[in-house]
Scaffold this motif. Structure first.
Motif: not given
Length: 215
Positions: A6-11, A13-16, A67-69
């Protein structure tokens, strides 16, 4: 291992997503804008808003861990986010029978203020105060949720290469972090993924920074 980011479009989140796929995990992401996620092998994209518990629950079906970012932008840093998102997520996880979550927080939120030193701690009580209070308002809901939760609390985030062994400590030890605890997003992702498989981190707040771990 099947994970939902969750939050995959953030920087971060992209790393995750990147590091999860590198580990061979089956990765799902729950986003408002599916077009922002490149098509990749072993990656499933679910569209939805975080106030849509039915759609969120559907995305969680069959998932092992979350995983939440999430994070507010600098311009919206005082907006309420975690205060309402985390209760929604807890409801959806319980409905989908998913217990494990590792959630990105920030150094200085809640009890981790005791792990900070000047000059960093000044920011946690000034321009970051509203954002950190919102983090805490949501994260405190984890404590009585029955979930196997871990929160990860890095210092200010930067882009940079992943370290071999970044500094990570249980906040409850009272360990004092560096005065300028710069943290690379790549290190945040690797610490979150390592914690994901470590039952000793259940119910703990982990403070971290991209500085060599001497122990």
């Amino acid at each position: 291992m099947k994970v939902l980011v969750i939050g995959a479009t953030g920087r971060t989140g992209q790393e995750l997503v990147k590091q999860s796929l590198e580990k061979g995990y089956e990765v799902s992401v729950y986003v408002r804008r599916p077009e922002a996620i490149p098509t990749q092998k072993n990656l499933t994209v679910f569209k939805g808003n975080l106030d849509d518990i039915e759609s969120l629950t559907a995305a969680l079906k069959g998932v092992d861990s979350v995983l939440m970012a999430l994070g507010n932008s600098i311009s919206n840093r005082n907006d309420k986010l975690f205060e309402w998102v985390i209760p929604n997520l807890i409801r959806a996880m319980k409905a989908a029978n998913v217990k494990r979550i590792v959630s990105l927080s920030a150094l200085g939120v809640g009890n981790t203020f005791d792990n900070t030193r000047y000059p960093y701690r000044f920011g946690t009580r000034s321009f970051l105060k509203g954002n950190f209070e919102d983090h805490l308002a949501g994260e405190i809901k984890f404590k009585d949720s029955g979930l196997d939760w871990t929160t990860v609390h890095p210092g200010p985030l930067f882009n940079g290469e992943k370290m071999e062994n970044p500094l990570v400590r249980d906040a409850a030890t009272g360990y004092k972090m560096p005065r300028a605890p710069r943290t690379n997003r790549a290190d945040v992702a690797q610490v979150m993924l390592k914690a994901l498989l470590d039952p000793s981190t259940y119910g703990k707040e982990l403070v971290m920074a991209s500085t060599p771990n001497k122990n």
